[in-house]
Design a protein around this motif. Structure first.
Motif, short mmCIF file in Angstrom:
data_model
loop_
_atom_site.label_atom_id
_atom_site.label_comp_id
_atom_site.label_asym_id
_atom_site.label_seq_id
_atom_site.Cartn_x
_atom_site.Cartn_y
_atom_site.Cartn_z
N VAL A 243 102.99 46.48 85.90
CA VAL A 243 102.07 47.58 86.16
C VAL A 243 100.81 47.38 85.33
O VAL A 243 100.87 47.23 84.11
N VAL A 244 99.65 47.38 86.00
CA VAL A 244 98.40 47.11 85.30
C VAL A 244 97.41 48.24 85.61
O VAL A 244 97.37 48.78 86.71
N ASP A 245 96.64 48.61 84.61
CA ASP A 245 95.61 49.64 84.75
C ASP A 245 94.38 49.00 85.40
O ASP A 245 93.50 48.47 84.73
N THR A 246 94.33 49.06 86.74
CA THR A 246 93.24 48.40 87.47
C THR A 246 91.90 49.09 87.22
O THR A 246 90.85 48.45 87.30
N ALA A 247 91.93 50.37 86.90
CA ALA A 247 90.68 51.10 86.66
C ALA A 247 90.07 50.78 85.30
O ALA A 247 88.91 51.10 85.05
N GLY A 248 90.86 50.16 84.42
CA GLY A 248 90.34 49.83 83.09
C GLY A 248 90.03 51.04 82.25
O GLY A 248 89.06 51.05 81.47
N THR A 249 90.86 52.10 82.38
CA THR A 249 90.56 53.35 81.68
C THR A 249 90.67 53.22 80.16
O THR A 249 90.11 54.04 79.44
N GLU A 250 91.42 52.22 79.69
CA GLU A 250 91.56 52.03 78.24
C GLU A 250 90.53 51.05 77.69
O GLU A 250 90.61 50.65 76.52
N GLY A 251 89.60 50.62 78.56
CA GLY A 251 88.58 49.68 78.12
C GLY A 251 89.04 48.23 78.12
O GLY A 251 88.33 47.36 77.59
N ARG A 252 90.21 47.97 78.71
CA ARG A 252 90.71 46.60 78.75
C ARG A 252 90.43 45.98 80.12
O ARG A 252 90.23 46.68 81.12
N ASP A 253 90.48 44.66 80.14
CA ASP A 253 90.29 43.91 81.39
C ASP A 253 91.65 43.72 82.04
O ASP A 253 92.54 43.10 81.43
N ALA A 281 99.04 47.16 91.07
CA ALA A 281 97.68 47.47 90.59
C ALA A 281 97.51 48.99 90.62
O ALA A 281 97.17 49.57 91.66
N ASN A 282 97.72 49.63 89.48
CA ASN A 282 97.78 51.08 89.40
C ASN A 282 96.40 51.70 89.15
O ASN A 282 95.45 51.00 88.80
N LYS A 283 96.32 53.02 89.33
CA LYS A 283 95.14 53.84 89.08
C LYS A 283 93.96 53.45 89.98
O LYS A 283 92.79 53.45 89.55
N MET A 284 94.31 53.12 91.24
CA MET A 284 93.26 52.73 92.19
C MET A 284 92.35 53.88 92.58
O MET A 284 91.26 53.67 93.11
N ASP A 285 92.77 55.12 92.30
CA ASP A 285 92.00 56.28 92.74
C ASP A 285 91.10 56.87 91.65
O ASP A 285 90.50 57.92 91.86
N ILE A 286 91.02 56.20 90.51
CA ILE A 286 90.34 56.84 89.37
C ILE A 286 88.86 56.47 89.29
O ILE A 286 88.00 57.34 89.15
N THR A 287 88.54 55.17 89.34
CA THR A 287 87.15 54.75 89.18
C THR A 287 86.73 53.81 90.31
O THR A 287 87.57 53.10 90.88
N PRO A 288 85.46 53.74 90.61
CA PRO A 288 84.96 52.81 91.64
C PRO A 288 85.21 51.35 91.25
O PRO A 288 85.32 50.48 92.12
N GLU A 289 85.29 51.09 89.94
CA GLU A 289 85.50 49.70 89.49
C GLU A 289 86.89 49.18 89.86
O GLU A 289 87.15 47.98 89.78
N ALA A 290 87.81 50.08 90.23
CA ALA A 290 89.18 49.65 90.54
C ALA A 290 89.21 48.67 91.69
O ALA A 290 89.95 47.67 91.66
#
Length: 424
Positions: A243-253, A281-290
């Motif tokens: 499981v990966v934070d695709t939106a990069g909400t924690e500031g990671r790549d 690829a999680n959090k696809m709905d949070i930021t446009p960068e996802a």
């Protein structure tokens, strides 16, 4: 609290003592020996129980001792055997000897039983020591001491699928949405501090066990954070969902996150890195960068892993991932035990019958399982039994060994818990 390690003391039951008795009946002159044998001591047996999923019981009780055998009695009556002690542990428990780290058992199946500490055999009564020159022997054996040792228990969760990834990637939300598991979910790293298990149903006749492994970080393979505590729970899984934070909400790549976690798996155990894995690829709905990061993930890992865009919080795409996981599990064989069975076979090696060394006070210490067992099973208050022990020591070569080592008249020789004064 989740407990997945414990250190405990176990001891098999001692054997019962053999009896010294003579037949005394009015019309049976010279009745001879009539002492019965002692019963064997009980074994300490570990058995797996599917109703357990933690080692918390061993936090409060750390000593386990099986029942000793009953002593032999007159009229040639043998003592009863001691009851075995059954110790229940969760499936996935690895048992090792604390001092050496030697693997004793790897308990992975429900209802599996393994003898961890054997009980001692019962001592023989004096009926066994009658001879043509000694019709009424006052010789018998005490019960053999049961095996005793300190052991370490380590629980490795048995799950078909493991959820891995950095802290706050959404693993707990994922498992809470696809199963009945209710882990703590919050918007900060390291919300989950213990592994969680959930059963995922896929249709009417298919299901699998999913483990939420607490967040891993760089350096986990060297024990950074709680790396070793968490990584070992991935060892029995057949498939990993990364499981990966695709939106990069924690500031990671997200691309670097995948590489970092996989590198830690490789450093911890190369077999984990080669285990089948899919990327959620999680959090696809949070930021446009996802969307942009999803494209980068496919470019970097599309040839190696299947990648599924999801939003665990809104249940988006989870049904597709769950069905795909179930299909993959049908193709993947069950996980092997911790070590190949041939690695568990004990190769017999001849052990010294005794060893002689000086104690710090200048007296002598004799060690060795065989000689210590003979002493422990001897009735030292009976002259004939002591004479028999002396014959055993001479036959073993112990007497000659002490002489060659320099023992002198009046020296103290210690064997086990007993002390003897040397005399010629």
């Amino acid at each position: 609290m989740f407990y997945d390690r414990a250190k405990i003391y176990i001891k098999g039951g001692d054997g019962g003592n053999g009896c010294i008795a003579m037949r005394r009946e009015k019309y049976v002159p010279f009745g001879g020996p009539w002492g019965g044998d002692g019963g064997r001591g009980g074994d300490v047996i570990f058995t797996t129980d599917e109703g357990l999923n933690t080692l918390v019981d061993f936090r409060y009780k750390k000593h386990f001792k099986a029942e000793r055998g009953q002593h032999g009695m007159g009229k040639n009556m043998n003592g009863a055997a001691g009851d075995d002690l059954l110790v229940r542990v969760p499936a996935g428990t690895v048992v090792r000897e604390a001092e050496t780290g030697r693997l004793i058992a790897d308990l992975v199946e429900d209802g599996q039983r393994v003898v961890i500490a054997k009980g001692g055999r019962g001592g023989r009564g004096n009926v066994h020591f009658s001879s043509g020159t000694n019709k009424a022997p006052r010789i018998a054996e005490k019960g053999e001491p049961g095996e005793e040792l300190m052991i370490e228990l380590e629980l490795k969760l048995i799950a078909d699928v493991g959820l891995i990834g950095f802290p706050n990637a959404g693993k707990s939300t994922f498992i809470s949405m696809v199963s009945a598991a209710k882990p703590k979910v919050a918007d900060y790293p390291f919300t989950t501090l213990v592994p969680n298990l959930g059963v995922v149903s896929v249709g009417l006749d298919r299901s699998f066990v999913l483990a939420d492994i607490p967040g891993l970080i760089e350096g986990a393979s060297q024990g950074v954070g709680l790396g070793h505590e968490f990584l070992r729970h991935t060892e029995r899984t057949r498939l990993l969902i990364h499981v990966v934070d695709t939106a990069g909400t924690e500031g990671r790549d997200p691309v670097e996150d995948i590489r970092t976690i996989n590198r830690e798996l490789e450093l911890y155990d190369a077999r984990l890195a080669s285990r089948p894995q899919i990327i959620a690829a999680n959090k696809m709905d949070i930021t446009p960068e996802a969307e942009e990061n999803l494209a980068r993930l496919k470019e970097a890992f599309g040839d190696s892993y299947e990648i599924y865009p999801i939003s665990a919080a809104t249940n988006q795409g989870l049904d597709i991932v769950v069905r795909r996981v179930a299909d993959l599990l049908d193709e993947i064989p069950k996980a092997e035990p911790e070590e190949p069975i041939e690695d568990k076979l004990t190769v017999f090696s001849q052990e010294d019958r005794f060893n002689i060394k000086r104690d710090i006070d200048g007296n002598w210490r004799v060690t060795g399982k065989e000689i210590e067992r003979h002493v422990a099973m001897t009735y030292l208050e009976e002259e004939e039994s002591v004479e028999r022990l002396q014959r055993i020591m001479k036959a073993m070569g112990l007497e000659q060994g002490l002489i060659e080592s320099g023992v002198k008249e009046g020296d103290i020789v210690r064997i086990g818990d007993w002390e003897f004064e040397w005399s010629v």
